[in-house]
Design a protein around this motif. Structure first.
Motif, PDB file in Angstrom:
ATOM      1  N   PRO A  79       0.674  -1.143  -0.065  1.00 52.35           N
ATOM      2  CA  PRO A  79      -0.104   0.058   0.100  1.00 52.35           C
ATOM      3  C   PRO A  79       0.687   1.329  -0.058  1.00 52.35           C
ATOM      4  CG  PRO A  79      -0.892  -1.633   1.636  1.00 52.35           C
ATOM      5  CD  PRO A  79       0.630  -2.229   1.168  1.00 52.35           C
ATOM      6  N   GLY A  80       0.457   2.317  -0.840  1.00 46.45           N
ATOM      7  CA  GLY A  80       1.280   3.387  -0.847  1.00 46.45           C
ATOM      8  C   GLY A  80       2.389   3.487  -1.843  1.00 46.45           C
ATOM      9  N   VAL A  81       2.759   2.367  -2.573  1.00 48.56           N
ATOM     10  CA  VAL A  81       3.470   2.136  -3.628  1.00 48.56           C
ATOM     11  C   VAL A  81       2.905   2.180  -5.043  1.00 48.56           C
ATOM     12  CG1 VAL A  81       5.586   1.088  -4.268  1.00 48.56           C
ATOM     13  CG2 VAL A  81       4.900   1.360  -1.801  1.00 48.56           C
ATOM     14  N   PHE A  82       3.390   2.717  -5.888  1.00 54.99           N
ATOM     15  CA  PHE A  82       2.897   2.634  -7.326  1.00 54.99           C
ATOM     16  C   PHE A  82       3.257   0.942  -7.783  1.00 54.99           C
ATOM     17  CE2 PHE A  82       4.150   2.602 -11.946  1.00 54.99           C
ATOM     18  CZ  PHE A  82       2.979   3.088 -12.319  1.00 54.99           C
ATOM     19  N   ILE A  83       2.467   0.484  -8.436  1.00 58.91           N
ATOM     20  CA  ILE A  83       2.432  -0.905  -8.864  1.00 58.91           C
ATOM     21  C   ILE A  83       3.130  -0.948 -10.393  1.00 58.91           C
ATOM     22  CG2 ILE A  83       1.301  -3.205  -9.446  1.00 58.91           C
ATOM     23  CD1 ILE A  83      -0.862  -2.042  -7.555  1.00 58.91           C
ATOM     24  N   PRO A  84       4.475  -1.504 -10.535  1.00 54.03           N
ATOM     25  CA  PRO A  84       4.982  -1.370 -11.907  1.00 54.03           C
ATOM     26  C   PRO A  84       4.116  -2.245 -12.786  1.00 54.03           C
ATOM     27  CG  PRO A  84       5.915  -2.945 -10.637  1.00 54.03           C
ATOM     28  CD  PRO A  84       5.107  -2.117  -9.538  1.00 54.03           C
ATOM     29  N   ARG A  85       3.886  -1.551 -14.077  1.00 52.66           N
ATOM     30  CA  ARG A  85       3.006  -2.293 -15.024  1.00 52.66           C
ATOM     31  C   ARG A  85       3.921  -2.951 -16.048  1.00 52.66           C
ATOM     32  NH1 ARG A  85       0.164   0.947 -11.585  1.00 52.66           N
ATOM     33  NH2 ARG A  85      -1.946   1.064 -12.268  1.00 52.66           N
ATOM     34  N   ARG A  86       3.205  -3.981 -16.773  1.00 51.18           N
ATOM     35  CA  ARG A  86       3.911  -4.900 -17.729  1.00 51.18           C
ATOM     36  C   ARG A  86       4.439  -4.054 -18.871  1.00 51.18           C
ATOM     37  NH1 ARG A  86       3.393 -10.385 -16.328  1.00 51.18           N
ATOM     38  NH2 ARG A  86       4.920 -10.438 -17.756  1.00 51.18           N
ATOM     39  N   ARG A  87       3.662  -2.962 -19.308  1.00 49.18           N
ATOM     40  CA  ARG A  87       4.374  -1.996 -20.410  1.00 49.18           C
ATOM     41  C   ARG A  87       5.580  -1.244 -20.096  1.00 49.18           C
ATOM     42  NH1 ARG A  87      -0.305   0.616 -18.668  1.00 49.18           N
ATOM     43  NH2 ARG A  87      -0.019   2.628 -17.649  1.00 49.18           N
ATOM     44  N   SER A 245       2.732   8.792 -23.171  1.00 46.98           N
ATOM     45  CA  SER A 245       1.659   8.425 -24.080  1.00 46.98           C
ATOM     46  C   SER A 245       2.212   8.628 -25.633  1.00 46.98           C
ATOM     47  CB  SER A 245       0.433   8.906 -23.577  1.00 46.98           C
ATOM     48  OG  SER A 245       0.359  10.281 -23.815  1.00 46.98           O
ATOM     49  N   THR A 246       1.727   7.844 -26.431  1.00 43.85           N
ATOM     50  CA  THR A 246       1.974   8.451 -27.993  1.00 43.85           C
ATOM     51  C   THR A 246       1.626   9.920 -28.320  1.00 43.85           C
ATOM     52  OG1 THR A 246       1.745   6.195 -28.578  1.00 43.85           O
ATOM     53  CG2 THR A 246       1.647   7.695 -30.157  1.00 43.85           C
ATOM     54  N   SER A 247       0.308  10.399 -27.586  1.00 40.73           N
ATOM     55  CA  SER A 247       0.015  11.579 -28.089  1.00 40.73           C
ATOM     56  C   SER A 247       0.871  12.699 -27.398  1.00 40.73           C
ATOM     57  CB  SER A 247      -1.411  11.742 -27.446  1.00 40.73           C
ATOM     58  OG  SER A 247      -1.482  11.640 -26.153  1.00 40.73           O
ATOM     59  N   GLN A 248       1.472  12.563 -26.491  1.00 40.31           N
ATOM     60  CA  GLN A 248       2.395  13.419 -25.780  1.00 40.31           C
ATOM     61  C   GLN A 248       3.783  13.456 -26.417  1.00 40.31           C
ATOM     62  OE1 GLN A 248       2.654  11.557 -21.956  1.00 40.31           O
ATOM     63  NE2 GLN A 248       0.847  12.962 -21.165  1.00 40.31           N
ATOM     64  N   ASP A 268       6.452   0.016 -28.677  1.00 44.01           N
ATOM     65  CA  ASP A 268       6.259  -1.328 -28.848  1.00 44.01           C
ATOM     66  C   ASP A 268       4.643  -1.560 -28.830  1.00 44.01           C
ATOM     67  OD1 ASP A 268       5.490  -4.050 -28.258  1.00 44.01           O
ATOM     68  OD2 ASP A 268       7.061  -4.109 -26.598  1.00 44.01           O
ATOM     69  N   GLU A 269       4.248  -1.897 -30.171  1.00 43.86           N
ATOM     70  CA  GLU A 269       2.865  -1.760 -30.323  1.00 43.86           C
ATOM     71  C   GLU A 269       2.113  -2.825 -29.527  1.00 43.86           C
ATOM     72  OE1 GLU A 269       1.055   0.371 -31.993  1.00 43.86           O
ATOM     73  OE2 GLU A 269       3.040   1.555 -32.730  1.00 43.86           O
ATOM     74  N   GLU A 270       2.776  -4.104 -29.367  1.00 46.03           N
ATOM     75  CA  GLU A 270       1.993  -5.169 -28.801  1.00 46.03           C
ATOM     76  C   GLU A 270       2.008  -4.889 -27.242  1.00 46.03           C
ATOM     77  OE1 GLU A 270       2.886 -10.075 -27.923  1.00 46.03           O
ATOM     78  OE2 GLU A 270       4.190  -8.793 -29.193  1.00 46.03           O
ATOM     79  N   ALA A 271       2.929  -4.086 -26.669  1.00 42.42           N
ATOM     80  CA  ALA A 271       2.594  -3.863 -25.315  1.00 42.42           C
ATOM     81  C   ALA A 271       2.134  -2.678 -24.952  1.00 42.42           C
ATOM     82  CB  ALA A 271       3.994  -3.749 -24.765  1.00 42.42           C
ATOM     83  N   GLY A 272       1.742  -1.823 -26.125  1.00 40.46           N
ATOM     84  CA  GLY A 272       1.089  -0.552 -25.998  1.00 40.46           C
ATOM     85  C   GLY A 272       2.104   0.469 -25.261  1.00 40.46           C
ATOM     86  N   ALA A 273       3.177   0.413 -25.246  1.00 43.96           N
ATOM     87  CA  ALA A 273       4.405   1.250 -24.738  1.00 43.96           C
ATOM     88  C   ALA A 273       4.955   2.157 -25.449  1.00 43.96           C
ATOM     89  CB  ALA A 273       5.234   0.302 -23.983  1.00 43.96           C
ATOM     90  N   THR A 274       5.058   3.385 -25.197  1.00 45.50           N
ATOM     91  CA  THR A 274       5.813   4.481 -25.803  1.00 45.50           C
ATOM     92  C   THR A 274       7.021   5.005 -24.874  1.00 45.50           C
ATOM     93  OG1 THR A 274       3.932   5.108 -26.937  1.00 45.50           O
ATOM     94  CG2 THR A 274       5.904   6.822 -27.029  1.00 45.50           C
TER      95      THR A 274
END
Length: 286
Positions: A79-87, A245-248, A268-274
Motif C-alpha cells: 500500500p502506498g507504492v505505485f505498482i509497476p506495469r508490464r508495459r 503516451s503516444t499523443s504526448q 512497442d505496439e504489442e505492449a502499448g508502450a511508448t
C-alpha cells in the motif's frame, strides 16, 4: 464453505470455480489467473475468503499478493507504492539495451567502453526498473529516488545494497558529486493529465498514490522538469529515457530538444508502450 482441518492438505484448486465466478462478477478481467494466484497465496479457506473479498472490493491484486511480476522478476509492493506495469518492461529493456551496446564518443571518435555504468532511476516507486537493470547489467552502479516515503522503503527493500535510494523530489536529494557522471537517467514519472485521473481504473484511482499518476494539465509537467534538469547530471553521450503516451510525443520532443537532448521515440505496439529517449551531446563534445 468447508471447515479447514489443519491436518488436511489444503487444496486451493477446490475453491477456484467459485473464486473465478466472484472475481468475474467484481469486474476482474483476468479472473481465472487472479483466482489461481490468490488460491496459492492463501493457507486456509478463511484466508482465501478474506483475499477474495478484498479483491472484489477493488484492492489491487499486487497489494494482496505482496508482489508484482515485472519481466522475470517478482517485485515487492505494498500500500502506498505505485505498482509497476508490464508495459514499463519496455522502458527497462530500452535502458538495458543502451547499456549493453554503449560505445561512448570523445571528440566524435569511438573510445573503449567504460566499466561500471552509472544509472539513475527517478520516480522509482518500488525500484522495478533498477532491479531489472541490476539483473541484466551486473556492473551497473545504481541510484534511485522518489518523493514518497513508502516508495523509498519499498525500493530499498527490493534493491538492497545494489542501489542507493534517496528520498526527495527528482534530482534534489542527489549528491553533487554525481553531476555530469550519469550514463542513463530513466523515469516512469507521472504522465496522466490531471483531468483524466478520474477515468483511470478503480483499483489505481482508489488505492495507488495519486502523486504517481498526476502529470499536470497536459501530463508532461514532471517529464518536462526531468528533461530540463537531466543534462546537468548526464555525462556526454548519456541518455534520458522516460515513459509517456503516444499523443504526448510531439510536445515532449520539443521539450527534449529545447533542453539540448536529441529526441527519439521508441514504440512497442504489442505492449502499448511508448518511450521517449534523449541523447545528451554537448556542443563542445567534452
Amino acid at each position: 464453505m468447508r471447515k479447514f482441518n489443519r491436518l488436511d492438505h489444503f487444496d486451493p484448486e477446490a475453491s477456484l470455480p467459485l473464486s473465478v465466478s466472484r472475481l468475474r462478477r467484481a469486474g476482474c478481467v483476468f479472473a481465472e489467473e487472479e483466482a489461481q494466484l490468490l488460491g496459492a497465496a492463501a493457507v486456509t479457506d478463511s484466508e482465501l475468503e478474506a483475499l477474495l473479498s478484498r479483491r472484489a472490493a477493488g484492492e489491487p491484486l499486487e497489494y494482496l499478493l505482496g508482489w508484482a511480476q515485472f519481466g522475470a522478476l517478482r517485485i515487492r509492493v505494498g500500500p502506498g507504492v505505485f505498482i509497476p506495469r508490464r508495459r514499463t518492461e519496455f522502458l527497462a529493456a530500452a535502458v538495458v539495451q543502451s547499456l549493453q551496446g554503449r560505445r561512448p564518443r570523445r571528440n566524435g571518435k569511438l573510445v573503449a567502453e567504460r566499466g561500471e555504468p552509472a544509472v539513475l532511476e527517478l520516480c522509482c516507486g518500488s525500484g522495478a526498473i533498477s532491479a531489472a537493470v541490476a539483473a541484466a547489467v551486473p556492473s551497473a552502479v545504481l541510484h534511485a529516488a522518489d518523493l514518497l516515503p513508502a516508495a523509498v522503503r519499498c525500493a530499498r527493500s527490493n534493491l538492497g545494497d545494489r542501489a542507493v535510494v534517496y528520498k526527495g523530489d527528482l534530482f534534489a536529494p542527489l549528491p553533487r558529486t554525481l553531476r555530469g557522471r550519469i550514463d542513463v537517467v530513466v523515469a516512469n514519472a507521472p504522465y496522466v493529465p490531471t483531468e483524466d485521473l478520474e477515468l483511470m481504473p478503480r483499483d489505481a484511482r482508489e488505492h495507488e498514490p495519486a502523486e504517481a499518476f498526476d502529470g499536470g494539465a497536459q501530463g508532461i509537467s514532471v517529464l518536462g522538469r526531468i528533461a530540463v534538469e537531466a543534462p546537468e547530471w548526464l555525462r556526454s553521450g548519456g541518455r534520458l529515457f522516460v515513459e509517456c503516451s503516444t499523443s504526448q510525443t510531439p510536445a515532449l520532443s520539443a521539450v527534449f530538444a529545447a533542453a539540448g537532448l536529441r529526441p527519439t521515440v521508441l514504440r512497442d505496439e504489442e505492449a502499448g508502450a511508448t518511450v521517449m529517449a534523449g541523447l545528451w551531446c554537448p556542443a563542445d563534445g567534452s
